[in-house]
Scaffold this motif. Sequence first.
Motif, short mmCIF file in Angstrom:
data_model
loop_
_atom_site.label_atom_id
_atom_site.label_comp_id
_atom_site.label_asym_id
_atom_site.label_seq_id
_atom_site.Cartn_x
_atom_site.Cartn_y
_atom_site.Cartn_z
N THR A 83 -1.09 -0.86 -8.65
CA THR A 83 -1.55 -1.47 -7.40
C THR A 83 -1.43 -0.50 -6.24
O THR A 83 -0.48 0.29 -6.16
CB THR A 83 -0.74 -2.73 -7.06
N SER A 84 -2.41 -0.54 -5.36
CA SER A 84 -2.41 0.37 -4.21
C SER A 84 -1.23 0.12 -3.30
O SER A 84 -0.56 1.05 -2.85
CB SER A 84 -3.74 0.24 -3.45
N ARG A 85 -0.93 -1.16 -3.04
CA ARG A 85 0.19 -1.45 -2.16
C ARG A 85 1.51 -1.02 -2.78
O ARG A 85 2.39 -0.49 -2.10
CB ARG A 85 0.23 -2.95 -1.82
N THR A 132 5.91 0.33 -10.01
CA THR A 132 4.63 1.05 -9.93
C THR A 132 4.82 2.52 -10.27
O THR A 132 4.06 3.10 -11.05
CB THR A 132 4.03 0.90 -8.53
N TYR A 139 -5.80 -0.71 -8.36
CA TYR A 139 -6.20 -2.06 -7.95
C TYR A 139 -5.86 -2.25 -6.48
O TYR A 139 -4.78 -1.82 -6.02
CB TYR A 139 -5.47 -3.11 -8.79
N GLY A 140 -6.74 -2.90 -5.74
CA GLY A 140 -6.43 -3.21 -4.36
C GLY A 140 -7.50 -4.07 -3.72
O GLY A 140 -8.65 -4.12 -4.18
N VAL A 187 -5.06 -12.91 -10.18
CA VAL A 187 -5.71 -11.86 -9.39
C VAL A 187 -6.92 -12.42 -8.66
O VAL A 187 -7.10 -12.18 -7.46
CB VAL A 187 -6.12 -10.69 -10.32
N GLY A 189 -9.08 -10.65 -5.69
CA GLY A 189 -9.05 -9.33 -6.28
C GLY A 189 -9.80 -9.25 -7.59
O GLY A 189 -10.40 -10.22 -8.07
N GLU A 211 -2.35 -8.78 -0.65
CA GLU A 211 -2.21 -7.88 -1.80
C GLU A 211 -0.74 -7.65 -2.05
O GLU A 211 0.00 -7.20 -1.17
CB GLU A 211 -2.90 -6.54 -1.51
N GLU A 222 1.32 -6.69 -9.07
CA GLU A 222 0.32 -7.17 -10.01
C GLU A 222 -0.04 -6.05 -10.99
O GLU A 222 -0.18 -4.90 -10.60
CB GLU A 222 -0.93 -7.62 -9.25
#
Length: 383
Positions: A54-56, A65, A83-84, A117, A122, A375, A379
Amino acid sequence: MPTPTTTLPGPLRLGGLTVETPVVLAPMAGITNAAYRRLCAEHGAGLYVCEMITSRGLVEGDRHTLDMLVFDDAEQVRSVQLYGTDPTYVARATEILCADHGVAHVDLNFGCPVPKVTRKGGGGALPWKRGLLADILEGAVTAAARYGVPVTMKTRLGLDRDHLTYLDAGRIAQETGVAAIALHGRTVAQAYSGQADWDAIGELVASVDIPVLGNGDIWEAADAVRMVEQTGAAGVVVGRGCLGRPWLFRDLAAVFAGQEGATLPRLGEVSAMMRRHAELLSRHMGEERGCREFRKHVSWYLKGFAVGGDRRRALGLIDTLAELDALLADLDADEPYPVSELGAPRGRQGSPRGRVVLPEGWLDDTDGRSTVLVETADEATGG
């Protein structure tokens, strides 16, 4: 529909990155870690994509992550799926991947059908918001361009047959500088059920100038050949078809080189691959955790073989490589490959969903630039 190709596609060119065999390993949560990517690469050639992150999570330094963002020493081309839903987070995460982790290819996930999601807008739900999709792609492409890294995207046909998005997604991808688009020929509502629509992949090929990669129902190397001949796709993305069958990439490399590709390993050869897989997992994670991670693969490797339930259960409970060795040693090494399994679906299938779970009012407009999406950092799934 394009006219079917008479020759197989050559190397896949993504910006400055050339993939000699136009085959991509689809990112799959809990599957395509560094160990499995190396195992597949040892058998064939192509582009092997890390589990989706995930980007966040990446931007905020989430430990889970970062633990997923691991590469094998032999991994020459680092490829990651991101993913984001927030353009700012996705752009920043793309920059971190390129600047701090030596990533040579970034793929963006807009295909995940999992309700947790899609209910946040998303995965496969996001392309309905054309404006938001454009903002995310433009931000990622701009960030990656500073490092000469190509950005690709993966998507589905749409939410369902009444809400298709793939042609608009292809147009937006091309306009924002995306290097290629992969299309899974199912809707979000289908999830992994039913049959993939290869005709739609052909329609997307005909509508854009960037490379299109076909995904869905590639169980054997011959399926990949049929797909590119039928659709004109520049290559294929392989997911569930390689579960318990890393040698599929050997077959794919062979057929794209114009050779025969139909490996039928005896049980002894499969046992050796199982041992190698567990060894690689143990090297990256430690023996106990690696063996536990390997357990989920046992049923895929042994699918169709005449291995009794007691032995399968014991293999699914191993904690050490020594335990694995002892159990594998008792298998019939000469048992031939179960040809009845050829062409059969593998992994999850399930049933189509009655409806796609979406944020309230999601279908009211197709822009979405003013939409505020939540977000989270934890995930992890696939598409």
